[in-house]
Design a protein around this motif. Structure first.
Motif, PDB file in Angstrom:
ATOM      1  N   TRP A 178      -3.789  -0.595   8.100  1.00  0.00           N
ATOM      2  CA  TRP A 178      -3.769  -1.523   6.962  1.00  0.00           C
ATOM      3  C   TRP A 178      -2.943  -2.766   7.287  1.00  0.00           C
ATOM      4  O   TRP A 178      -3.336  -3.885   6.947  1.00  0.00           O
ATOM      5  N   ALA A 200      -2.477  -5.365   3.855  1.00  0.00           N
ATOM      6  CA  ALA A 200      -1.180  -5.061   3.265  1.00  0.00           C
ATOM      7  C   ALA A 200      -0.084  -5.697   4.115  1.00  0.00           C
ATOM      8  O   ALA A 200      -0.223  -5.832   5.339  1.00  0.00           O
ATOM      9  N   GLY A 248      -1.221   3.442   7.749  1.00  0.00           N
ATOM     10  CA  GLY A 248      -0.341   2.309   7.502  1.00  0.00           C
ATOM     11  C   GLY A 248      -0.440   1.258   8.592  1.00  0.00           C
ATOM     12  O   GLY A 248      -0.510   0.046   8.309  1.00  0.00           O
ATOM     13  N   GLY A 277       0.844  -1.181   0.000  1.00  0.00           N
ATOM     14  CA  GLY A 277       0.000   0.000   0.000  1.00  0.00           C
ATOM     15  C   GLY A 277       0.883   1.236   0.000  1.00  0.00           C
ATOM     16  O   GLY A 277       1.992   1.213   0.548  1.00  0.00           O
ATOM     17  N   ASN A 301       0.601   5.357   0.828  1.00  0.00           N
ATOM     18  CA  ASN A 301      -0.228   6.440   1.375  1.00  0.00           C
ATOM     19  C   ASN A 301       0.653   7.644   1.685  1.00  0.00           C
ATOM     20  O   ASN A 301       1.450   7.609   2.628  1.00  0.00           O
ATOM     21  N   MET A 347       3.674  -1.083   3.896  1.00  0.00           N
ATOM     22  CA  MET A 347       3.060   0.219   3.603  1.00  0.00           C
ATOM     23  C   MET A 347       4.157   1.263   3.429  1.00  0.00           C
ATOM     24  O   MET A 347       5.010   1.432   4.308  1.00  0.00           O
TER      25      MET A 347
END
Length: 381
Positions: free
Chosen positions: A167, A173, A164, A94, A96, A176
């Motif tokens: 997730w 995930a 993060g 992921g 972000n 992250m």
């Protein structure tokens, strides 16, 4: 909470663009400010060096699409490349990356062109949306990742860290890439801070007097920076440090820039972080401390309310200015470096209530933005 490994961290700022240069700049303890002409006045800013600027331009030439990207995206790409360097990580990803202002340079130039010509540039929309920050980073790193961008003003990067953690905890995930990017040294962005009467009027020396509780005027100085880190759940051999606590808090607004005199949002976020880490104290706090009268005092009051004995208080904005959405991530990088080198730096203005810690085991990092959205994380070696 489950321990979160910080596997790779990299930044691009007035301090430099590699860990050795960044730490050396901190050790010099000299403000990284320069003076530019903006809105018919001279202002202090913390811009990247000519060498880093040349590197960003080189990135822009590496792909025909990159030539049209905003400086925020180019800085995020450079920081993200540094975070992933020498790491081979296979799993679900992921990305972000937060930003308070987003594509300020492109937006201001495109809008000026619109006012002049009466028509918008073909790529004005896709290159100024906030989402293109994370998506282009994922594209550059060739990650088939969930890509998310957001703005929680000056707490944007720290909210990316919270996302993060969530997730990773959910199992959605395995890794992250989180962070923030900001390129606010543009005429309209600087003018906005001046309109709020927040910007420093001094241009020499310590133009930003973060943690000077006796200052008579606000002393915010804007800086540009991008910083990213790779997070993974559990203990990893390549970890630079660990996140062992996190918290957040909000408070009712009295004004668009509201922060109460006791910073209740910070009290809530720090208490939550301590509780999640199973701690009642930390060795040091890297403060948000923006260099404003209210912001600096309120955060100190909040720390005094939460801790029976004050930790050692540290700031970096008197050296690098306020990098808005990236600022929390720059503080996190400083915290990790201090844990690694077992060294803290004195603030030139603040009279500490406690002695320098003999050893550093835990450091709390604070960030907050317009809207009273505070975040606190706790890092350990």
């Amino acid at each position: 909470m489950d321990r979160i490994s910080v596997l790779g961290m990299s930044s691009v700022s007035a301090l430099g663009s590699n860990p050795k240069a960044v730490w050396s700049s901190y050790a010099d303890e000299k403000p990284c400010f320069s003076v530019i002409q903006s809105n018919q006045a001279e202002v202090a800013v913390a811009g990247v060096s000519k060498t880093i600027d040349a590197a960003l331009k080189q990135i822009a030439q590496q792909n025909s699409n990159y030539k049209r990207l905003d400086r925020t995206v180019l800085m995020a790409i450079k920081a993200a490349r540094g975070s992933l360097q020498n790491l081979a990580l296979d799993g679900k990803w992921g990305v972000n990356i937060g930003s308070s202002r987003g594509a300020t340079d492109l937006f201001e130039r495109y809008y000026a062109d619109f006012l002049k010509n009466g028509s918008a540039h073909t790529l004005a929309s896709p290159t100024t949306t906030l989402g293109n920050v994370s998506t282009w980073v994922a594209q550059d790193l060739q990650l088939k990742a969930m890509s998310l961008a957001h703005s929680v003003t000056c707490a944007s990067a720290m909210h990316a860290v919270l996302n993060g953690i969530a997730w990773l905890g959910s199992g959605m995930a395995d890794f992250m890439l989180v962070g923030g990017t900001e390129a606010p040294l543009t005429p309209f962005t600087i003018a906005q801070m001046q309109a709020l009467n927040l910007y420093a009027k001094q241009t020499a020396g310590y133009a930003c007097r973060a943690l000077d509780l006796d200052k008579k005027s606000n002393t915010m100085v804007l800086g540009e920076a991008a910083a990213t880190a790779i997070l993974a759940k559990g203990t990893h051999k390549n970890a630079q440090g660990y996140i062992i606590g996190c918290g957040w808090g909000t408070e009712p607004l009295d004004h668009h820039t509201s922060l109460s005199k006791q910073a209740h949002c910070f009290q809530d976020s720090m208490k939550m972080a301590l509780d999640s880490a199973g701690l009642n104290r930390v060795d040091a706090v890297v403060m948000h401390a923006p260099g404003t009268i209210l912001g600096d005092r309120a955060e100190v009051h909040a720390i005094q309310a939460v801790f029976e004995e004050s930790p050692y208080l540290i700031s970096n904005k008197h050296l690098i200015g306020h990098t808005l959405g990236t600022s929390g991530m720059m503080s996190m990088e400083l915290a990790l470096m201090m844990l690694e080198h077992q060294q803290v730096f004195e603030n030139p203005f603040y009279n500490q209530e406690s002695d320098k810690p003999a050893s550093l085991e835990t450091v709390l990092v604070n960030a907050v933005g317009f809207g009273g959205n505070a975040v606190s994380i706790i890092l350990c070696r």
